[in-house]
Enzyme design. Structure first.
Site: not given
Ligand code: GUN
Length: 689
Positions: A103, A138, A205
C-alpha cells in the site's frame, strides 16, 4: 516444515487473471505473478514490517498464504527497513517467497492527516524494492463526507492515475475506487479508473464502515461499482478482513481481501470466529476446532505471557480466517455461494440487513442483473429451500429463462391443433419431482382422457411446463413437503380453463375433478405409445428451444418427427431428426441438452435464417486450426461475439469468413469473452473441419 518456493509464472502471463470456476459473479481465479500463482478469492494478511506478529515465512509454510500486503510508506520512513528493502528487495526484507502487494500511505494519511510523499515518489519507491503489486497514492474518501467533498476525492485520485501508471512503467498497480457513500460517485470512479491500465481495482474508503459494522452501506458501495470494473482485473476490498463478510463479498464478485484484524484483535485478546469475534476471557471451551489450539485449553492460553499469547491468538485468527475463505471457495465451486450467503446472514443483524437488501432486489437493480447474467441456468446438484430462495440468482435466472420461453405447443396428445388461448390447463401441485415417475399414471390418464389439455407443475420456485419436468433447479429442491403446495403463483399464459390437482390424487378422482370442472371426456382412443411419443417430442422441442434460442415453432417443425434411442430406464439417450441424423442428447444429470455436430450445423442454418438466436463467437484466424480440431476456445483469441453468451449455455464458433468450425458450452459472458486474456472461454464439444 518448509514449503517449496513458488515457481514464477510465464513472463507473458504476469498480471493476467483467469477464471477457473464460478458461481455467478463469484469466481475462483488464478492471478499470475513473478512470485507464483495467487489463487483467488483469497485473504492477504497485512504485515506491519515493524511488528511481525507472525513471521511471513511461516505464513507461506504453515498457513499456505500465497500473497501478503505490507506498507511501502512505513518501509520508506524507516531507515533500516528502507535500506534492506532497496538493497535486497522487499521479499528478502520480509523473508516471504510469494507475491507481495504494498500500500502507498493513503491509509496513514487518513489516520494521521497529511503525509510527506508525492504520488510519483511512492510509486518509484515501490518499484525500487521489487514489489509485485504496488498501490498508487489515492485519496481516502471517508464515508462522512458530503457529495462535493467526495467528488473532489474521486477527481483527485483520477488525476493522479496517469502519472502513477507512467511511473510504474510496467509494474502492476492498484487503482482504488473511491466515492464515499454516493453510488453515482462510486460508479463514476469505477468508470474513470477502469480507463487506465491498472491491474487490480481495490474498493477503498470502507474501513470506517467496517469498524462500525455498517454492512448495508458496504453492500450498496460494492453494488454501485463492481459490475463496472473490467472482468479481467481482480477486485480487492481494501481493509475487509472479517470472515463473516467473505461469502457475501465473494458472491458480489470480490476476489481479494486483506486483514490486519488477525494481529490487531490478537493484541486485544480477541478471537476471530467465523461468525464474529469473541473475547478470550469469556471462553471456557473452544467453540470451534483449530490446529493452532489443538491440545491446549483456553485456561492455558490465558496464562501465557502477553507476547506469546498475542502470537498464538494471531495464529488462531489467521487460521480461522483462511479456513473461512476455503469454505467460501468450496461454496463457489459447488454452485452454492448464495445458499451460503443466506446462511451466514443470521450471524449479525447488520449482515442480515445487508443480505436482505441484496436478495430482495427489484428487476431494475443493474448490479443484480449483472450477477444473473453471469449465472448458469443449470447445474447438477439440487438446492436447499430457504426464505429467499426465489431471489437467489441461480433460481431467478432459471425461472426468468422459463418464463420468457413459455410456449404453447400447437397440438395436443391426440394430434388436434389447438389455438394458444384454448388450452385447458391442469396444474399439478403437492408433490416433488421426478413427476414422470411419481405421477406417471395420473399424467397418462389426464393426457389420454381429455383433449386440449396441457399439464403444468407447481414447484416452490414457480410453475413449469410438464415437458420441462426434469429441469434443475425446479425438480431438485430440498425442503419440507408444504413448499410443493399450490401457492397462487400466476401462470403467465392465456388459457381456457385451469384446474388444480394434487399430485397424489388417484387417476379416477382426478378424472372426476376434471369432469366437475366442465371438461368433457374424449371419445377418441389414445394408445400408450402415441402418448409417450407426444411427451418425448414436446420435451425435446421445449428444451431445444429453451437452451439454443431456436424459435419454438421452428423447433416444432424440425423435431416433430424425431425418433429416439432410449436407455434402460426408458429415458431418451439420443434424438434423431426426420432424416435419421443424431442431432442431440438430453443430459440426464441436469435436464439440459448436448448438441451433436450435425445438430450444431442445423442450428447454424436456422441462425442464418434468423430463426435462432444462439450466441456466436467469431475467433481469430490463428486459433481456427486448433478449435476446428476440437480444442477449447481460449481467452485472447476471440474476435467478437454476436448474441448473448451465458455461462453453461451452448454457443457456436465461426471463423472470420462465417464458416462454422465448432460448437461448445460457454464459460463466460460477452464482456468476459472480449476482455479476459487467459483461461478457457468455451469448452468445445466438437470441432468441425
Ligand atoms: N487501506 C484501507 N483503505 C484504503 C484506501 O481507501 N486506499 C488505500 N490506498 N489503502 C487503504
Amino acid at each position: 516444515m518448509k514449503r517449496p518456493n513458488p515457481e514464477p509464472c510465464r513472463e507473458s502471463d504476469i498480471g493476467k487473471f483467469e477464471i477457473v470456476s464460478r458461481d455467478g459473479a463469484a469466481r475462483i481465479g488464478k492471478f499470475h505473478t513473478i512470485h507464483g500463482v495467487v489463487n483467488t478469492p483469497t485473504l492477504l494478511p497485512v504485515i506491519n514490517p515493524n511488528i511481525r506478529t507472525i513471521e511471513p515465512r511461516d505464513m507461506w509454510d504453515v498457513f499456505g498464504v500465497e500473497c501478503l500486503i505490507t506498507n511501502s510508506y512505513i518501509i520508506r520512513n524507516s531507515e533500516n527497513l528502507s535500506k534492506e528493502a532497496t538493497e535486497h528487495g522487499v521479499h528478502s526484507l520480509l523473508n516471504f517467497p510469494g507475491a507481495i502487494m504494498t500500500d502507498s500511505g493513503t491509509f496513514q494519511s487518513y489516520v494521521y492527516g497529511d503525509i510527506e510523499v508525492e504520488p510519483e515518489e511512492i510509486i518509484e519507491f515501490q518499484k525500487s524494492i521489487g514489489v509485485d503489486i504496488a498501490t498508487m497514492l489515492d485519496v481516502f474518501g471517508k464515508p462522512n463526507l458530503n457529495f462535493e467533498e467526495s467528488q473532489k476525492i474521486v477527481e483527485e485520485t483520477v488525476s493522479r492515475s496517469e502519472i502513477s501508471i507512467k511511473t510504474a512503467n510496467g509494474m502492476m498497480l492498484n487503482g482504488p475506487i473511491q466515492g464515499g457513500l454516493f453510488p453515482e460517485l462510486r460508479a463514476l470512479s469505477a468508470e474513470k479508473m477502469s480507463g487506465f491500465n491498472f491491474t487490480i481495482h481495490p474498493i477503498g474508503g470502507i474501513v470506517p464502515l467496517m469498524e462500525k459494522q455498517k454492512y448495508p452501506e458496504l453492500i450498496k458501495i460494492i453494488s454501485s461499482c463492481r459490475h463496472l470494473i473490467p472482468p479481467s482485473r481482480p477486485v480487492h476490498l481494501f481493509g475487509c478482513g472479517h470472515p463473516h463478510l467473505f461469502a457475501i463479498a465473494v458472491a458480489m464478485g470480490v476476489d481479494l481481501f486483506d486483514s490486519a484484524a488477525y494481529a490487531l484483535f490478537a493484541r486485544d485478546d480477541r478471537l476471530i470466529m467465523p461468525w464474529g469475534t469473541e473475547k478470550l476471557e469469556n471462553i471456557t471451551e473452544w467453540p470451534t476446532a483449530s490446529k493452532t489450539f489443538f491440545g491446549l485449553s483456553p485456561e492455558q492460553i490465558k496464562s501465557y505471557p502477553k507476547e506469546e499469547r498475542t502470537k498464538i491468538l494471531a495464529e488462531f485468527n489467521l487460521e480461522i480466517s483462511m479456513k473461512e475463505m476455503a469454505k467460501v471457495r468450496e461454496a463457489v465451486r459447488n454452485g452454492k455461494i448464495w445458499e451460503y450467503v443466506e446462511r451466514k446472514s443470521t450471524e449479525h443483524p447488520s449482515l442480515e440487513k445487508a443480505t436482505k437488501l441484496l436478495l430482495e432486489y427489484s428487476d431494475d437493480f443493474e448490479f443484480m442483473n449483472w450477477v444473473k447474467d453471469s449465472t448458469r441456468v443449470q447445474r447438477k446438484r439440487g438446492v436447499l429451500w430457504s426464505k429467499n430462495i426465489s431471489n437467489h440468482p441461480y433460481v431467478k435466472t432459471s425461472k426468468e429463462l422459463i418464463d420468457s420461453n413459455l410456449n404453447q405447443p400447437k397440438r395436443d396428445a391426440f394430434g388436434n391443433n389447438v389455438n394458444k388461448e384454448e388450452w385447458d390447463i391442469v396444474l399439478i401441485h403437492g408433490v416433488q419431482g421426478p413427476w414422470r415417475m411419481k405421477c406417471k399414471e395420473l399424467i397418462q390418464n389426464i393426457f389420454s382422457k381429455f383433449e386440449n389439455i396441457q399439464i403444468f407443475l407447481q414447484t416452490p420456485i414457480g410453475i413449469i411446463p410438464y415437458f420441462l419436468e426434469d429441469l434443475n433447479p425446479f425438480s431438485h429442491i430440498n425442503g419440507p413437503d408444504e413448499i410443493w403446495d399450490y401457492n397462487k403463483d400466476d401462470l403467465k399464459l392465456k388459457y381456457n380453463s385451469l384446474t388444480i390437482i394434487h399430485g397424489l390424487t388417484t387417476p379416477k378422482k382426478a378424472v372426476e375433478q376434471l369432469i366437475n370442472s366442465d371438461l368433457e371426456l374424449s371419445d377418441k382412443e389414445l394408445n400408450e405409445e402415441d402418448l409417450e411419443n407426444y411427451i418425448d417430442t414436446y420435451s425435446i422441442i421445449s428444451k431445444t428451444a429453451l437452451f439454443t434460442g431456436l424459435n419454438f415453432e421452428v423447433a416444432e417443425e424440425w423435431l416433430s418427427n424425431s425418433s429416439y434411442l432410449k436407455g434402460g430406464t426408458n429415458r431418451i439417450r439420443n434424438v434423431f431428426d426426420s432424416e435419421g441424423e443424431h442431432i442431440l442428447s438430453p443430459r440426464l444429470e441436469d435436464g439440459g441438452i448436448s448438441l451433436t455436430t450435425i445438430g450444431a450445423k442445423k442450428l447454424y442454418d436456422f441462425y442464418n435464417n434468423k430463426q435462432c438466436n444462439i450466441p456466436i463467437i467469431i475467433i481469430d484466424e490463428g486459433a481456427v486450426p486448433f478449435v476446428s480440431k476440437g480444442r477449447n476456445v481460449m481467452h485472447g483469441f476471440i474476435n467478437s461475439v454476436n448474441g448473448k453468451l451465458k455461462p453453461g449455455m451452448p454457443c457456436l464458433i465461426i471463423d472470420t469468413e462465417n464458416n462454422l468450425i465448432a460448437h461448445g458450452i460457454s464459460n463466460c459472458t460477452n464482456s468476459e469473452a472480449i476482455e479476459l486474456k487467459k483461461g478457457i472461454a468455451v469448452k468445445i464439444k466438437s470441432g468441425i473441419k
